[in-house]
Design a protein around this motif. Sequence first.
Motif, mmCIF file in Angstrom:
data_model
loop_
_atom_site.group_PDB
_atom_site.id
_atom_site.type_symbol
_atom_site.label_atom_id
_atom_site.label_comp_id
_atom_site.label_asym_id
_atom_site.label_seq_id
_atom_site.Cartn_x
_atom_site.Cartn_y
_atom_site.Cartn_z
ATOM 1 N N MET A 1 47.582 5.100 26.867
ATOM 2 C CA MET A 1 46.770 6.106 26.169
ATOM 3 C C MET A 1 46.326 5.551 24.809
ATOM 4 S SD MET A 1 45.264 8.965 26.446
ATOM 5 C CE MET A 1 46.000 9.693 27.880
ATOM 6 N N GLU A 2 47.229 4.866 24.112
ATOM 7 C CA GLU A 2 46.900 4.313 22.803
ATOM 8 C C GLU A 2 45.869 3.188 22.882
ATOM 9 O OE1 GLU A 2 51.287 5.118 20.761
ATOM 10 O OE2 GLU A 2 50.589 3.055 21.009
ATOM 11 N N GLU A 3 45.953 2.344 23.909
ATOM 12 C CA GLU A 3 45.108 1.155 23.972
ATOM 13 C C GLU A 3 43.856 1.314 24.832
ATOM 14 O OE1 GLU A 3 47.509 -2.194 25.088
ATOM 15 O OE2 GLU A 3 48.782 -1.973 23.311
ATOM 16 N N ILE A 4 43.958 2.041 25.949
ATOM 17 C CA ILE A 4 42.798 2.150 26.849
ATOM 18 C C ILE A 4 42.330 3.592 27.036
ATOM 19 C CG2 ILE A 4 43.329 -0.024 28.012
ATOM 20 C CD1 ILE A 4 44.428 1.617 30.391
ATOM 21 N N GLY A 5 42.981 4.525 26.361
ATOM 22 C CA GLY A 5 42.509 5.904 26.305
ATOM 23 C C GLY A 5 42.560 6.708 27.580
ATOM 24 N N VAL A 6 43.380 6.290 28.543
ATOM 25 C CA VAL A 6 43.455 7.017 29.803
ATOM 26 C C VAL A 6 44.902 7.160 30.266
ATOM 27 C CG1 VAL A 6 41.149 6.370 30.619
ATOM 28 C CG2 VAL A 6 43.103 4.922 31.162
ATOM 29 N N THR A 7 45.116 8.156 31.101
ATOM 30 C CA THR A 7 46.417 8.347 31.731
ATOM 31 C C THR A 7 46.508 7.414 32.937
ATOM 32 O OG1 THR A 7 46.452 10.661 31.063
ATOM 33 C CG2 THR A 7 47.904 10.040 32.876
ATOM 34 N N VAL A 8 47.677 6.815 33.107
ATOM 35 C CA VAL A 8 47.889 5.946 34.262
ATOM 36 C C VAL A 8 49.061 6.464 35.083
ATOM 37 C CG1 VAL A 8 46.955 3.883 33.152
ATOM 38 C CG2 VAL A 8 49.402 4.328 33.023
ATOM 39 N N HIS A 9 48.996 6.177 36.362
ATOM 40 C CA HIS A 9 50.110 6.431 37.272
ATOM 41 C C HIS A 9 50.837 5.097 37.418
ATOM 42 C CE1 HIS A 9 48.595 10.369 38.192
ATOM 43 N NE2 HIS A 9 47.422 9.866 38.538
ATOM 44 N N VAL A 10 52.120 5.091 37.113
ATOM 45 C CA VAL A 10 52.908 3.861 37.132
ATOM 46 C C VAL A 10 53.550 3.693 38.495
ATOM 47 C CG1 VAL A 10 54.811 2.603 36.044
ATOM 48 C CG2 VAL A 10 53.320 4.070 34.645
ATOM 49 N N GLY A 11 53.329 2.523 39.087
ATOM 50 C CA GLY A 11 53.871 2.211 40.409
ATOM 51 C C GLY A 11 55.015 1.219 40.332
#
Length: 152
Positions: free
Chosen positions: A53-63
């Motif tokens: 969120m801090e670096e690429i501004g999006v929510t990610v799903h962690v696998g």
Amino acid sequence: MSAVRVSVRAVIIRDRQLLVTRNRDPWGDYYLLPGGGQHPGETMVSALQRECMEEIGVTVHVGDLLYVREYIGRNHEFAEYDGDVHQVELMFSCALAGEAAPALGSNPDANQVSVVWLDLDELGQYRLYPAVLKELIPQTRKGGPVYLGDVN
């Protein structure tokens, strides 16, 4: 040597492209997987979601965990600048949430100038760190070593 720092990184691949942060130093542009340091009391998944969120501004799903890398600064090209650094990086397969469009996040790293997609077949043309990823990332789906050792 300082304390060992734990860092988490996101390997985000879409349409044969790798999402990275573009950074700039006195030698030019260089590229890193999004992510960063884990805070005490923070899970790796939470740390990676916060860092993305801090670096690429999006929510990610962690696998799944893909790679574990140690970086002992005194053994590598930037020893003059970070010879006292010892970092353990855990690189996870991640996916963007929904139709999220990555861009500079809320708190990018000091040297970060943008977010870009790099073609997997052209990784060798870029100053990507750690450099071993240029060979490993295109083969990620085929399996391979998880513990990479002290590599740059």
